[in-house]
Write a protein that holds these residues in place. Structure first.
Motif, PDB file in Angstrom:
ATOM      1  N   ALA A 150       0.831  -1.212   0.000  1.00 56.28           N
ATOM      2  CA  ALA A 150       0.000   0.000   0.000  1.00 56.28           C
ATOM      3  C   ALA A 150       0.859   1.252   0.000  1.00 56.28           C
ATOM      4  O   ALA A 150       1.870   1.330   0.702  1.00 56.28           O
ATOM      5  N   GLY A 151       0.444   2.234  -0.778  1.00 53.09           N
ATOM      6  CA  GLY A 151       1.092   3.536  -0.743  1.00 53.09           C
ATOM      7  C   GLY A 151       0.624   4.323   0.473  1.00 53.09           C
ATOM      8  O   GLY A 151      -0.495   4.160   0.957  1.00 53.09           O
ATOM      9  N   GLY A 152       1.486   5.199   1.001  1.00 54.36           N
ATOM     10  CA  GLY A 152       1.108   6.014   2.151  1.00 54.36           C
ATOM     11  C   GLY A 152       0.958   5.227   3.432  1.00 54.36           C
ATOM     12  O   GLY A 152       0.281   5.663   4.362  1.00 54.36           O
ATOM     13  N   ASP A 153       1.596   4.070   3.515  1.00 50.06           N
ATOM     14  CA  ASP A 153       1.456   3.187   4.680  1.00 50.06           C
ATOM     15  C   ASP A 153       2.846   2.745   5.133  1.00 50.06           C
ATOM     16  O   ASP A 153       3.532   2.027   4.418  1.00 50.06           O
ATOM     17  N   LYS A 178      13.907 -10.720 -17.811  1.00 51.57           N
ATOM     18  CA  LYS A 178      13.263 -11.437 -18.923  1.00 51.57           C
ATOM     19  C   LYS A 178      11.822 -11.003 -19.149  1.00 51.57           C
ATOM     20  O   LYS A 178      11.228 -11.333 -20.176  1.00 51.57           O
ATOM     21  N   SER A 179      11.246 -10.266 -18.208  1.00 48.65           N
ATOM     22  CA  SER A 179       9.837  -9.865 -18.314  1.00 48.65           C
ATOM     23  C   SER A 179       9.725  -8.350 -18.351  1.00 48.65           C
ATOM     24  O   SER A 179       9.892  -7.671 -17.341  1.00 48.65           O
ATOM     25  N   GLY A 180       9.443  -7.810 -19.519  1.00 45.02           N
ATOM     26  CA  GLY A 180       9.328  -6.356 -19.676  1.00 45.02           C
ATOM     27  C   GLY A 180       8.230  -5.765 -18.821  1.00 45.02           C
ATOM     28  O   GLY A 180       8.399  -4.694 -18.218  1.00 45.02           O
ATOM     29  N   MET A 181       7.092  -6.465 -18.727  1.00 46.45           N
ATOM     30  CA  MET A 181       5.987  -5.938 -17.932  1.00 46.45           C
ATOM     31  C   MET A 181       6.335  -5.916 -16.452  1.00 46.45           C
ATOM     32  O   MET A 181       6.005  -4.978 -15.731  1.00 46.45           O
ATOM     33  N   LEU A 182       7.034  -6.944 -15.973  1.00 42.97           N
ATOM     34  CA  LEU A 182       7.426  -6.977 -14.560  1.00 42.97           C
ATOM     35  C   LEU A 182       8.416  -5.858 -14.257  1.00 42.97           C
ATOM     36  O   LEU A 182       8.340  -5.227 -13.199  1.00 42.97           O
ATOM     37  N   ILE A 183       9.338  -5.608 -15.172  1.00 44.89           N
ATOM     38  CA  ILE A 183      10.294  -4.502 -14.988  1.00 44.89           C
ATOM     39  C   ILE A 183       9.538  -3.192 -14.815  1.00 44.89           C
ATOM     40  O   ILE A 183       9.753  -2.442 -13.861  1.00 44.89           O
ATOM     41  N   ALA A 184       8.624  -2.923 -15.749  1.00 43.66           N
ATOM     42  CA  ALA A 184       7.881  -1.656 -15.714  1.00 43.66           C
ATOM     43  C   ALA A 184       7.020  -1.550 -14.455  1.00 43.66           C
ATOM     44  O   ALA A 184       6.986  -0.499 -13.791  1.00 43.66           O
ATOM     45  N   MET A 185       6.350  -2.645 -14.093  1.00 41.13           N
ATOM     46  CA  MET A 185       5.454  -2.608 -12.933  1.00 41.13           C
ATOM     47  C   MET A 185       6.225  -2.417 -11.633  1.00 41.13           C
ATOM     48  O   MET A 185       5.809  -1.666 -10.755  1.00 41.13           O
ATOM     49  N   THR A 189       6.090   0.810  -9.155  1.00 42.41           N
ATOM     50  CA  THR A 189       5.732   0.610  -7.746  1.00 42.41           C
ATOM     51  C   THR A 189       6.757   1.237  -6.814  1.00 42.41           C
ATOM     52  O   THR A 189       6.411   2.011  -5.905  1.00 42.41           O
ATOM     53  N   TYR A 190       8.038   0.932  -7.024  1.00 41.48           N
ATOM     54  CA  TYR A 190       9.045   1.385  -6.057  1.00 41.48           C
ATOM     55  C   TYR A 190       9.401   2.864  -6.229  1.00 41.48           C
ATOM     56  O   TYR A 190       9.768   3.522  -5.243  1.00 41.48           O
ATOM     57  N   LEU A 191       9.262   3.416  -7.431  1.00 47.23           N
ATOM     58  CA  LEU A 191       9.419   4.863  -7.570  1.00 47.23           C
ATOM     59  C   LEU A 191       8.375   5.580  -6.722  1.00 47.23           C
ATOM     60  O   LEU A 191       8.641   6.611  -6.103  1.00 47.23           O
ATOM     61  N   LEU A 278      -1.788   2.542 -13.284  1.00 54.05           N
ATOM     62  CA  LEU A 278      -2.527   3.372 -12.331  1.00 54.05           C
ATOM     63  C   LEU A 278      -3.230   2.494 -11.295  1.00 54.05           C
ATOM     64  O   LEU A 278      -3.307   2.844 -10.114  1.00 54.05           O
ATOM     65  N   ALA A 279      -3.732   1.340 -11.744  1.00 54.05           N
ATOM     66  CA  ALA A 279      -4.462   0.442 -10.834  1.00 54.05           C
ATOM     67  C   ALA A 279      -3.525  -0.288  -9.883  1.00 54.05           C
ATOM     68  O   ALA A 279      -3.938  -0.669  -8.780  1.00 54.05           O
ATOM     69  N   CYS A 280      -2.270  -0.473 -10.268  1.00 53.92           N
ATOM     70  CA  CYS A 280      -1.375  -1.297  -9.444  1.00 53.92           C
ATOM     71  C   CYS A 280      -0.990  -0.609  -8.138  1.00 53.92           C
ATOM     72  O   CYS A 280      -0.474  -1.245  -7.233  1.00 53.92           O
ATOM     73  N   ARG A 281      -1.248   0.702  -8.021  1.00 52.35           N
ATOM     74  CA  ARG A 281      -0.902   1.390  -6.777  1.00 52.35           C
ATOM     75  C   ARG A 281      -2.050   1.471  -5.788  1.00 52.35           C
ATOM     76  O   ARG A 281      -1.957   2.163  -4.774  1.00 52.35           O
ATOM     77  N   LEU A 282      -3.125   0.780  -6.069  1.00 49.14           N
ATOM     78  CA  LEU A 282      -4.196   0.615  -5.099  1.00 49.14           C
ATOM     79  C   LEU A 282      -4.276  -0.858  -4.735  1.00 49.14           C
ATOM     80  O   LEU A 282      -4.248  -1.718  -5.620  1.00 49.14           O
TER      81      LEU A 282
END
Length: 934
Positions: A150-153, A178-185, A189-191, A278-282
């Protein structure tokens, strides 16, 4: 003699529960599987145990699943045995760990918050082991796990989860790459999380996050580029950290260092951020609550839901940073259907207004405003959506009277952001804001902007700045009749708002910016409704140039052939040739993502509008599935699952699903409508497992939700097949049922009831119907009535669900009580029914118990007398403690002798004026007196 204490419900080892909670179905099933594994292995050596498990797993699919889930559960609940159980699991498993991955995803999405501490720790340990083993699909599990951070927690549990997942990503970096989507996600998230971890005690964690993000951005920038413009927003928030500052400077001034294909920050800023980021941060729980507010809660009734959300997620100083995530999610992900837009459901602008007015930090408030206007800055009507920019203009419009300071600060921010966002791109930002305002007027979100920009409530300096920046929108409107009418309506509605003392973000009646009031010849007002915003259908050719160069020459030629022709038959022929190329042994799977992007762009028109023909016949159904994209479905249907090409084509479809989520319900429609797919509905399960979600239940619910938002007729058409083919996914909870009853009309309800009565549709089963009906108590009135009508169409004995009476309160649940009352009226009273009816607390305004007892007394007097007598005898034999029935705080009512007597007295008073009832009353109270004498 003291009574023996009641046995408490045994606490499970997986989920946290209270004595009042019903036993969780998933936990029950997993415990059964543990019992099977233990029965097979008790008293055996490790080798003998492994042989026994393997032999049992080979007997069939069910036995294989039971053994795997039993071992999986032991890993979660028995840390000392985890290593051995995981080893056994890898030896016994025959489906590439798919059954385990599906269950992990289910727990993460539905049960994670309820997990006890040990299973939560062990679940992360198991995910680490799966990643180490290189299990296919583990990247999807990691992405689901990232969503739970969770963000803000900065609570201990959340920090532990953030660091644990980060450690997995750092330890298995080669696997991550090896996974472009995992890299981006993970970078996204961590940024975002770095902002929350600035306290001195959290600096070591923040440094690990910074190092990870910089490493990924420098080594795999083109994979991170798919995040779009929100990557710049997140980097801007952390740019003052020294290591990040170097990266930020390279992004702005030396882009080629990051990647030769990267042309500069403008390339990022003009790319719309995908909903998935946008949805992955909730967290799933936040997302569920927010979607509930925007799809179920009536405007004017939202305050208690907002207060709950505030207490749960926004009550701490650290949680203020979460407001940006919520606003970006509302603007970019929550795009209500036309049905919702035209109803009195809580609008998006009201939630955003509430988030802005309750913000307690100046920094968070500034970031929240940027989040709200972020899609305005480089808005392109041809690529961006009106739905992304609509909330900001409506917040300003509706705040002008009740909260002029909010409107003023947002208008001031909009003006000042143009020169200050990034001076070298000032002209592009000005054009983006101009495009936004122009498109807002073109789509008639507001009829004109002059009343907003040149309003006397704004101070002179701000009005002057607005006239200077936007002279085109400050001139007074021309006075056609319909505009005057709209203005008068708007004034009347605004005056109505001023009459309210409460804030428009908390408790006012629903008012929309472009409500219109029609006046008939007699001057009487008709109902005015909001006109849904419909995105223009673009006629221009699809732009696939960003991906063409990633295709080999043969594939590129075929894709360009599809682009050049609009003839469906020709497109189908070429599409079959593309499928044939995919199925060739030398097909390079590296180009799969680019090919999927091209096809999604080329066929985007196929996913607009209604899918189901107006008149449903065999011919019209076959014609409706003769689209190029259906060629992939058709080829999959005709192939055997053990065919090597089957998995390749399935992976292609999964890639396409990432680019175009509507593929999911289009596949479901094809499998039902096409003759060629008869009996092949289970192909969808293979498709769901091949997607990044990797979970049939999650995938099915998401696809049905997308279908619900796009085409209610299609939803009703698919419903019988979905329930019959996937009973475990549809009947275990009320999720799909709620989607259906939320949007159907009375005609569609009647059609579904007919399907039920003809045996074509089963929406309830005995083991789960009670839980579903209890869930439905939170739904809206029509949804509850529809649910009860569908239940009554089934032949399920009423005694199965009669315990629901203990959950019903006369003021909060009138819908369920009304339906139950009418159904009980048709039933002959049984002992269990009478017991549950008498268990209701006595209250002078609650006439439920008295009314049904009175009806039974006049129709089944002897049976009722016997059942009441039985309850009196049972309760008289138990030691009694006097208590106030009216003030009982017990969640579920307990039947007491005093309670029975009070209900009997109410019944006596009710029957006192009824003829031929004297003998009945005399008999009952004779029994009561005899019992009291003893």
């Amino acid at each position: 003699m003291e009574p023996a204490p009641a046995k408490a419900k045994p606490q499970g080892r997986l989920l946290v529960s209270t004595p009042l909670d019903a036993k969780d179905e998933l936990e029950e099933r997993l415990e059964r599987c543990v019992g099977i594994v233990q029965a097979l292995t008790n008293g055996l050596s490790e080798r003998e145990a492994n042989d026994a498990l393997t032999a049992n797993a080979c007997k069939g699919q069910q036995q294989h699943e039971e053994v795997c889930l039993g071992l999986f559960t032991l890993v979660l609940t028995e840390p000392a045995q985890a290593q051995r159980c995981y080893r056994d699991l890898t030896l016994v498993n025959r489906d590439g760990m798919n059954v385990v991955l599906v269950k992990i995803n289910q727990i993460l999405m539905e049960k994670f918050l309820k997990l006890q501490d040990v299973p939560r720790t062990q679940l992360v340990w198991l995910v680490r082991e799966l990643v180490k083993s290189g299990v296919m699909g583990a990247d999807g599990v990691i992405m689901t796990l990232l969503k739970q951070i969770a963000g803000g927690d900065i609570s201990t549990k959340n920090l532990w989860l953030a660091e644990s997942v980060l450690d997995i990503l750092l330890e298995q970096k080669e696997w991550v790459l090896k996974s472009g989507m995992l890299i981006a996600m993970s970078v996204y998230t961590y940024l975002r999380l770095i902002v929350d971890h600035g306290a001195p005690n959290l600096l070591p964690l923040r440094q690990k996050e910074v190092d990870f993000c910089i490493s990924m951005l420098r080594e795999k920038f083109m994979d991170c580029l798919i995040i779009g413009r929100d990557l710049v927003r997140l980097l801007q928030n952390v740019a003052r950290i020294p290591e990040m500052e170097l990266l930020w400077r390279d992004l702005l001034h030396n882009p080629q260092v990051l990647s030769p294909q990267f042309t500069g920050v403008l390339q990022l800023l003009t790319a719309r951020t995908s909903r998935k980021f946008l949805a992955c941060r909730l967290t799933p729980d936040m997302e569920t609550k927010l979607l509930f507010m925007t799809s179920r809660v009536r405007f004017g009734q939202q305050k208690r839901y907002q207060d709950w959300f505030q207490r749960q997620y926004l009550s701490t100083a650290e949680s203020q940073s979460l407001r940006c995530d919520l606003i970006r999610y509302i603007c970019g992900v929550v795009h209500p259907s036309n049905e919702v837009l035209s109803s009195d459901i809580l609008p998006r602008w009201a939630i955003i207004g509430w988030l802005l007015t309750t913000c307690t930090s100046n920094v968070a408030a500034s970031n929240a405003k940027l989040a709200l206007f972020y899609d305005w800055l480089f808005f392109n009507p041809e690529k961006d959506s009106i739905m992304n920019i609509e909330p900001a203009i409506l917040v300003m419009h509706h705040s002008m009277k009740p909260h002029p300071a909010i409107t003023a600060t947002l208008l001031d921010f909009m003006c000042r952001i143009i020169p200050h966002f990034f001076p070298p791109l000032e002209s592009q930002v000005r054009q983006g804001v101009f495009n936004s305002l122009n498109f807002i007027m073109e789509k008639r979100v507001l009829a004109h902007l002059a009343p907003l920009f040149d309003n006397p409530k704004l101070d002179r300096e701000l009005r002057s700045m607005l006239r200077e920046r936007f002279p085109e929108f400050c001139s007074p409107p021309s006075p056609p009749t319909e505009v005057k009418m709209e203005e008068s309506v708007s004034m009347e509605m605004d005056n109505h708002v001023l009459d309210k003392e409460e804030s428009c973000y908390d408790n006012t009646e629903a008012t929309f910016s472009d409500d219109e009031e029609e006046v008939n010849n007699k001057g009487k007002k008709r109902e005015f409704r909001f006109h849904p915003i419909k995105e223009a259908v673009m006629e221009e050719p699809a732009d696939i140039t960003p991906w063409l160069d990633q295709l080999d020459d043969t594939m590129k030629e075929k894709v360009q052939q599809i682009q050049k022709t609009s003839d469906t038959e020709t497109q189908c022929e070429v599409m079959q040739e593309i499928v044939d190329l995919i199925l060739e042994e030398d097909f390079d799977t590296e180009q799969m993502s680019a090919l999927a992007s091209c096809l999604a762009e080329l066929f985007k028109d196929h996913f607009r509008g209604e899918v189901l023909p107006e008149e449903i016949t065999e011919e019209s159904l076959e014609e409706s599935v003769c689209k190029p994209v259906c060629l992939i479905f058709r080829n999959l249907v005709t192939m055997q699952e053990d065919n090597s090409g089957f998995s390749v084509l399935l992976d292609m479809l999964a890639e396409l699903y990432q680019k175009q989520p509507k593929i999911g319900y289009h596949l479901l429609y094809y499998l039902k409508a096409s003759k060629a797919a008869n009996g092949k509905m289970m192909l969808y399960e293979s498709f769901a497992q091949a997607t990044a979600l990797g979970d049939l239940h999650t995938c099915l619910m998401m696809d049905m939700k997308a279908c619900q938002e796009d085409d209610v007729r299609l939803l009703c058409y698919l419903t019988p097949s979905i329930y019959s083919e996937f009973p475990d996914e549809t009947l275990r909870s009320g999720e799909l049922l709620n989607m259906i009853v939320a949007v159907i009309d009375s005609t569609q309800l009647q059609e579904l009831m007919c399907h039920v009565m003809m045996g074509n549709l089963v929406m309830f089963r005995k083991d789960s119907v009670l839980n579903i009906l209890i869930q439905s108590l939170e739904w809206e009135t029509f949804e509850q009535y529809s649910t009860w009508q569908l239940f009554l169409a089934h032949s399920i004995p009423l005694e199965t669900i009669i315990p629901i009476l203990q959950h019903l309160k006369y003021k909060e649940h009138p819908e369920a009580l009304s339906c139950l009352l009418l159904q009980l009226r048709r039933e002959k009273p049984s002992e269990e029914m009478v017991k549950m009816v008498l268990s209701r607390p006595c209250h002078p305004e609650d006439q439920f118990t008295t009314s049904i007892l009175r009806h039974w007394a006049t129709k089944y007097d002897d049976t009722l007398a016997e059942n009441i007598k039985a309850q009196l005898i049972k309760n008289n034999n138990q030691p009694r403690k006097r208590q106030s029935l009216r003030s009982s705080s017990s969640k579920l009512a307990q039947l007491t002798l005093e309670q029975i007597l009070e209900h009997m007295d109410n019944l006596r008073l009710s029957l006192s004026n009824t003829k031929n009832n004297c003998q009945y009353i005399h008999t009952q109270f004779s029994i009561v007196n005899q019992l009291l004498m003893t």
